[in-house]
Design a protein around this motif. Structure first.
Motif: not given
Length: 213
Positions: A24, A27, A45, A78, A81, A152
């Motif tokens: 992750i 990204q 996500i 996550y 993100m 990623t």
């Protein structure tokens, strides 16, 4: 089991944890640098958040300690993100994230209630197998993939392949199903990204002038 196989297996678990937790990061870094979510699925996500929580529970219930660290760290990333996605697209983007989390996140619940972790684990593995499906679908549908990090998905594919091998070694169907599906989806996204880059390189300067008008 011979000592060599144990050493190799331990090394694979270390690599899987590094790849799974670290996949992750590129990204997140790309989102922070480019400030664009083009080609990225909010549903992916949400699914990632839900599935990593399930893997923590499955690992604790079955003594599969190797999958717990990566799942905890991946869940945290996550979350980062998700915060980036909201910052770039507004609170409305959380709806797609929540739908993704609910769609797959709730599927193992009936199996857990009715049959316990053995059956729930199979459902979690199946969900993990299609966890990357929203990301793959977004990549296939979109011609704008600048927001997607290739690193990623190389790391995601490597991690999935390791869990596939580890699942065979442990005789764990959930890991076999999840690893195989994750590997297939990662490869699909990487193929799409490769074709996208090749198509862009094939565009001549004259074509770019025409497209810019």
């Amino acid at each position: 089991r011979c000592p060599v196989s144990s050493i190799v297996l331990s090394a694979m678990l270390v690599v899987a944890n590094v790849m799974g937790a670290g996949m992750i990061v590129p990204q997140v870094a790309r989102l922070n640098r480019l400030k664009t979510t083009e080609g990225i699925s909010a549903a992916w996500i949400g699914v990632g958040l839900a599935m990593n929580l399930w893997w923590v529970g499955y690992g604790l219930a079955n003594g599969l300690w190797g999958i717990i660290p990566v799942s905890v760290v991946a869940f945290a990333l996550y979350l980062v993100m998700a915060a980036q996605f909201v910052a770039l697209n507004g609170l409305g983007s959380l709806r797609s994230c929540a739908r993704g989390a609910a769609l797959l996140g709730l599927l193992p619940v009936p199996a857990l209630v009715l049959s316990g972790w053995p059956t729930a684990g199979l459902v979690v593995g199946l969900c993990y197998a299609i966890q990357f499906a929203p990301a793959a679908l977004a990549a296939v549908r979109s011609d704008q993939l600048e927001g997607v990090s290739p690193v990623t998905w190389v790391m995601a594919g490597t991690e999935a392949a390791i869990w596939l091998v580890y699942g065979f070694h442990q005789g764990d169907a959930a890991l076999i199903i999840g690893g195989g599906g994750g590997l297939a989806m990662s490869c699909l996204i990487l193929v799409r990204l490769t074709r996208h880059v090749a198509a862009r390189r094939a565009v001549t300067p004259a074509d770019e002038l025409v497209l810019a008008r």
